[in-house]
Write a protein that holds these residues in place. Sequence first.
Motif, mmCIF file in Angstrom:
data_model
loop_
_atom_site.group_PDB
_atom_site.id
_atom_site.type_symbol
_atom_site.label_atom_id
_atom_site.label_comp_id
_atom_site.label_asym_id
_atom_site.label_seq_id
_atom_site.Cartn_x
_atom_site.Cartn_y
_atom_site.Cartn_z
ATOM 1 N N ALA A 398 -23.204 5.209 8.459
ATOM 2 C CA ALA A 398 -24.598 4.759 8.407
ATOM 3 C C ALA A 398 -24.820 3.392 9.053
ATOM 4 O O ALA A 398 -25.964 2.974 9.231
ATOM 5 C CB ALA A 398 -25.076 4.719 6.948
ATOM 6 N N TYR A 399 -23.754 2.671 9.402
ATOM 7 C CA TYR A 399 -23.906 1.355 10.019
ATOM 8 C C TYR A 399 -24.566 1.465 11.392
ATOM 9 O O TYR A 399 -24.357 2.446 12.112
ATOM 10 C CB TYR A 399 -22.543 0.676 10.203
ATOM 11 N N LYS A 400 -25.290 0.446 11.784
ATOM 12 C CA LYS A 400 -25.893 0.443 13.112
ATOM 13 C C LYS A 400 -24.823 0.467 14.203
ATOM 14 O O LYS A 400 -25.017 1.074 15.258
ATOM 15 C CB LYS A 400 -26.799 -0.781 13.287
ATOM 16 N N CYS A 401 -23.675 -0.165 13.949
ATOM 17 C CA CYS A 401 -22.609 -0.238 14.957
ATOM 18 C C CYS A 401 -21.863 1.081 15.123
ATOM 19 O O CYS A 401 -21.106 1.263 16.084
ATOM 20 C CB CYS A 401 -21.642 -1.364 14.630
ATOM 21 N N LYS A 402 -22.000 1.996 14.161
ATOM 22 C CA LYS A 402 -21.495 3.377 14.253
ATOM 23 C C LYS A 402 -19.973 3.493 14.369
ATOM 24 O O LYS A 402 -19.466 4.418 14.999
ATOM 25 C CB LYS A 402 -22.165 4.117 15.421
ATOM 26 N N TRP A 403 -19.243 2.582 13.730
ATOM 27 C CA TRP A 403 -17.800 2.763 13.631
ATOM 28 C C TRP A 403 -17.328 2.187 12.302
ATOM 29 O O TRP A 403 -18.049 1.444 11.639
ATOM 30 C CB TRP A 403 -17.044 2.114 14.799
#
Length: 445
Positions: A398-403
């Motif tokens: 779910a993080y904006k950074c996607k990792w």
Amino acid sequence: MGKILLKNGVIVNEGVILENDILIEDDLIVKIAKDISDADATVIDVKGMHILPGIIDDQVHFREPGLIHKGTIATESRAALAGGITTFMEQPNTTPQTTTIEKLEEKFAIAENSAFANYSFLFGGTNDNLEELKRLDKNACSGIKLFLGSSTGNMLVDDEKVIESIFSNTEMVISVHCEDETTIRENLAKYKEQYGDNIPIQYHPIIRSEEACYLSSSRAIALAKKTGARLHVFHVSTGKETNLFRNDIPLEQKKITAEVCIHHLWFSDADYADKGNLIKWNPAVKTAKDREQLWDALLDDRIDVIATDHAPHLLEEKNNVYTKAPSGGPLVQHALPAMLEKVKEGRIKLEKMVQKMCHNPAILFQIEKRGFIREGYYADIVVADLNNSWTVTKENIAYKCKWSPFEDLTFSSKVVHTIINGHLGFTNGKFSEIRNAKRLTFNRP
């Protein structure tokens, strides 16, 4: 908001595990008992699941304002709900830095309009803002943050007289990042001479060494004892440092406390070969022996709090050469599943985990009506299924950074519901679009 009735759950709270129902009305817990019935309530049957207080994370970097390509208060607080974190305290090294009362209130205004989890902020101390710090009301925010070693945001406080003045001029908790800058610079110069900018990542815990951590934290603790300051040492990373803290008095009586982060309990320097810069944090992940000693100190109460130091960066930033790759990584969504894994391994009891992630942050920062499952307290509640395995993938991050450093790992426990101030903010993998977060209030006489 109406009423919610949690039925047949196993409550973990204040050192006790027992089956009870919980009735929530509007934003408060109104009744905890066996066999509650209420015709007006929405009933959620959580039989076989565990009910925990909402987690309070005392150290996150949500990157807003100024660094919103990495994350925002909205995106990262939303991810926090998926990890059972209902309250966060965000750090001051944003752009601009949170080092004036005006900038602090601007951050509160952003959070009021965008946060999905309860919020407060730390006010940043610098070499030249002592007078502003003196004007800060002791109940205005979580506390003061000092970077006694450089990190993301370049907020290094290195003037000893200023540090002593700050310690002497506030009643608030002073949270510190402790690494000795001179030691780090000397170590870095040595490895840059040998490797240039492309220093192998395995030297990170040697550059940001045990000595650098111990020198800084021991100096801060000595100064706190001298001035009577209320000191909280963030992200302790070495076994040597754990001997600086006490476990012979209750938390409420401690003037000097300590926090450990998930990554320092999970990873060791052996993991650099596989994870590389993805586990580059400041302070560095150190040896397996350090990790064992951190666990020992957590379990015997020398270390008081478990936090995340959630600090997202884009993958392309993390994939740079050593000197250009930023330190930090995303953790709020996966902190509770990671700790529940350690519960299942027998490393820590569930009651102790709840103490360190829920109760103790509330006590330490004197937060009003949160951190416990009690009648009359805000209904910040997590429901976890300890027998529901899932694998971390790019699709469910779910993080904006996607990792995530946990990508491709299978956890055996899952957050099923997260209730924030009586509202289902996250349930069965889906987020509510309704924000029901509140600004934290404090009880500091």
